[in-house]
Design a protein around this motif. Structure first.
Motif, PDB file in Angstrom:
ATOM      1  N   GLY A 283      15.352   8.248  -4.715  1.00  0.00           N
ATOM      2  CA  GLY A 283      16.585   7.889  -5.302  1.00  0.00           C
ATOM      3  C   GLY A 283      16.531   7.626  -6.931  1.00  0.00           C
ATOM      4  O   GLY A 283      17.475   7.002  -7.455  1.00  0.00           O
ATOM      5  N   SER A 284      15.154   7.747  -7.404  1.00  0.00           N
ATOM      6  CA  SER A 284      15.218   7.414  -8.949  1.00  0.00           C
ATOM      7  C   SER A 284      15.775   8.609  -9.715  1.00  0.00           C
ATOM      8  O   SER A 284      15.807   9.754  -8.950  1.00  0.00           O
ATOM      9  CB  SER A 284      13.573   7.407  -9.463  1.00  0.00           C
ATOM     10  N   LEU A 285      16.190   8.583 -10.743  1.00  0.00           N
ATOM     11  CA  LEU A 285      16.806   9.576 -11.874  1.00  0.00           C
ATOM     12  C   LEU A 285      15.595   9.788 -12.500  1.00  0.00           C
ATOM     13  O   LEU A 285      14.685   9.028 -13.197  1.00  0.00           O
ATOM     14  CB  LEU A 285      17.762   8.858 -12.660  1.00  0.00           C
ATOM     15  N   LEU A 286      15.195  11.241 -12.777  1.00  0.00           N
ATOM     16  CA  LEU A 286      14.291  11.874 -13.610  1.00  0.00           C
ATOM     17  C   LEU A 286      15.114  12.580 -14.826  1.00  0.00           C
ATOM     18  O   LEU A 286      16.133  13.063 -14.598  1.00  0.00           O
ATOM     19  CB  LEU A 286      13.512  12.920 -13.107  1.00  0.00           C
ATOM     20  N   MET A 287      14.832  12.261 -15.941  1.00  0.00           N
ATOM     21  CA  MET A 287      15.389  12.751 -17.075  1.00  0.00           C
ATOM     22  C   MET A 287      14.413  13.316 -18.160  1.00  0.00           C
ATOM     23  O   MET A 287      13.276  12.730 -18.527  1.00  0.00           O
ATOM     24  CB  MET A 287      16.287  11.759 -17.835  1.00  0.00           C
ATOM     25  N   VAL A 288      14.503  14.418 -18.576  1.00  0.00           N
ATOM     26  CA  VAL A 288      13.662  15.081 -19.706  1.00  0.00           C
ATOM     27  C   VAL A 288      13.953  14.652 -20.773  1.00  0.00           C
ATOM     28  O   VAL A 288      15.255  14.342 -21.252  1.00  0.00           O
ATOM     29  CB  VAL A 288      13.963  16.588 -19.631  1.00  0.00           C
TER      30      VAL A 288
ATOM     31  N   ASP B  12       9.489  10.361  -2.857  1.00  0.00           N
ATOM     32  CA  ASP B  12       8.648   9.911  -3.803  1.00  0.00           C
ATOM     33  C   ASP B  12       7.837  11.005  -4.655  1.00  0.00           C
ATOM     34  O   ASP B  12       7.694  12.113  -3.912  1.00  0.00           O
ATOM     35  CB  ASP B  12       7.636   9.082  -3.219  1.00  0.00           C
ATOM     36  N   CYS B  13       7.660  10.990  -5.854  1.00  0.00           N
ATOM     37  CA  CYS B  13       7.032  12.141  -6.479  1.00  0.00           C
ATOM     38  C   CYS B  13       6.398  11.460  -7.671  1.00  0.00           C
ATOM     39  O   CYS B  13       6.586  10.424  -8.279  1.00  0.00           O
ATOM     40  CB  CYS B  13       7.784  13.321  -6.968  1.00  0.00           C
ATOM     41  N   SER B  14       5.398  12.476  -8.451  1.00  0.00           N
ATOM     42  CA  SER B  14       5.023  11.967  -9.602  1.00  0.00           C
ATOM     43  C   SER B  14       5.503  13.078 -10.863  1.00  0.00           C
ATOM     44  O   SER B  14       6.284  14.130 -10.260  1.00  0.00           O
ATOM     45  CB  SER B  14       3.460  12.115  -9.588  1.00  0.00           C
TER      46      SER B  14
ATOM     47  N   ARG C  48       1.861   8.676 -12.131  1.00  0.00           N
ATOM     48  CA  ARG C  48       2.783   7.578 -12.007  1.00  0.00           C
ATOM     49  C   ARG C  48       3.800   8.207 -10.802  1.00  0.00           C
ATOM     50  O   ARG C  48       4.217   9.156 -10.819  1.00  0.00           O
ATOM     51  CB  ARG C  48       3.609   7.306 -13.128  1.00  0.00           C
ATOM     52  N   ILE C  49       4.378   7.017 -10.109  1.00  0.00           N
ATOM     53  CA  ILE C  49       5.306   7.602  -9.005  1.00  0.00           C
ATOM     54  C   ILE C  49       6.715   6.979  -9.387  1.00  0.00           C
ATOM     55  O   ILE C  49       6.821   5.828  -9.625  1.00  0.00           O
ATOM     56  CB  ILE C  49       4.970   6.736  -7.582  1.00  0.00           C
ATOM     57  N   ALA C  50       7.584   7.731  -8.986  1.00  0.00           N
ATOM     58  CA  ALA C  50       9.109   7.423  -9.060  1.00  0.00           C
ATOM     59  C   ALA C  50       9.453   7.475  -7.827  1.00  0.00           C
ATOM     60  O   ALA C  50       9.242   8.353  -6.814  1.00  0.00           O
ATOM     61  CB  ALA C  50       9.741   8.391  -9.914  1.00  0.00           C
ATOM     62  N   SER C  51      10.147   6.459  -7.175  1.00  0.00           N
ATOM     63  CA  SER C  51      10.412   6.425  -5.892  1.00  0.00           C
ATOM     64  C   SER C  51      11.657   7.290  -5.334  1.00  0.00           C
ATOM     65  O   SER C  51      12.440   7.692  -6.277  1.00  0.00           O
ATOM     66  CB  SER C  51      10.658   4.954  -5.177  1.00  0.00           C
TER      67      SER C  51
END
Length: 188
Positions: free
Chosen positions: A57-62, A76-78, A52-55
């Motif tokens: 500027g997205s926030l990643l939260m555990v 962009d990352c998975s 899945r890709i987050a573009s």
């Protein structure tokens, strides 16, 4: 306020799923001031079949284990299944978003909404329902500027304390050396 998704991890049984096509973020890659993108990423096949890709500027939260650990991504990352992402819609200051998610209010809300069996889990449905204060864009920017100002002050205070501790250590060492220096009885 944005598109949310939970990450996935391609099967380790398929070595062709991993490579360097796109960064693959795990909880250990999220640090207070940055994201480590240097670990093994996904291949085009891995991304296509189960990533899945987050573009940018997205926030990643555990949301499993160390709930609440979060950071913004600058590319962009998975990401794996322990992480949820929020890709903001419209006019939202991403730096405000991460500051709000790191606030005591939000962190307590996230932990309170999580289930606790062997390991704490905040599922995506409950995560999406957490309330987040959302002032107008201009106020978001003012809050971010004030946080930056206060963090710079904290950094200055920390540097000052480190310098003071180093100076005290040197003075103590010099005092001890002088005090414990053997006395030359011939000079008495």
């Amino acid at each position: 306020i944005g598109l949310t998704q939970t990450g996935t991890t391609p099967s380790k049984n398929h070595g062709n799923h991993f490579g360097s096509h796109i960064p693959f973020i795990k909880p250990g890659d999220l640090y207070p001031n940055n994201v480590d993108y240097s670990n093994e990423g996904l291949s085009e096949t891995g991304l296509k079949e189960s990533g899945r890709i987050a573009s940018v500027g997205s926030l990643l939260m555990v949301c499993i284990g160390t709930i609440g650990k979060c950071q913004l991504i600058d590319r962009d990352c998975s990401f794996n299944q322990q992480i949820n992402s929020l890709s903001p819609y419209g006019r939202l200051c991403s730096r405000y978003l991460v500051a709000a998610c790191l606030s005591e209010y939000f962190q307590k809300s996230a932990w309170a909404a999580s289930s606790r069996t062997t390991i704490a889990i905040l599922n995506k449905g409950k995560w999406e329902l957490l309330l987040l204060p959302l002032p107008p864009l201009a106020e978001q920017r003012r809050i971010v500027a004030k946080v930056d100002e206060l963090m710079a002050l904290c950094d200055q205070l920390e540097a000052s304390l480190t310098y003071s501790a180093t100076t005290r250590g040197r003075l103590l060492k010099a005092l001890l050396a002088e005090t414990l220096e053997p006395v030359d009885t011939d000079k008495l």
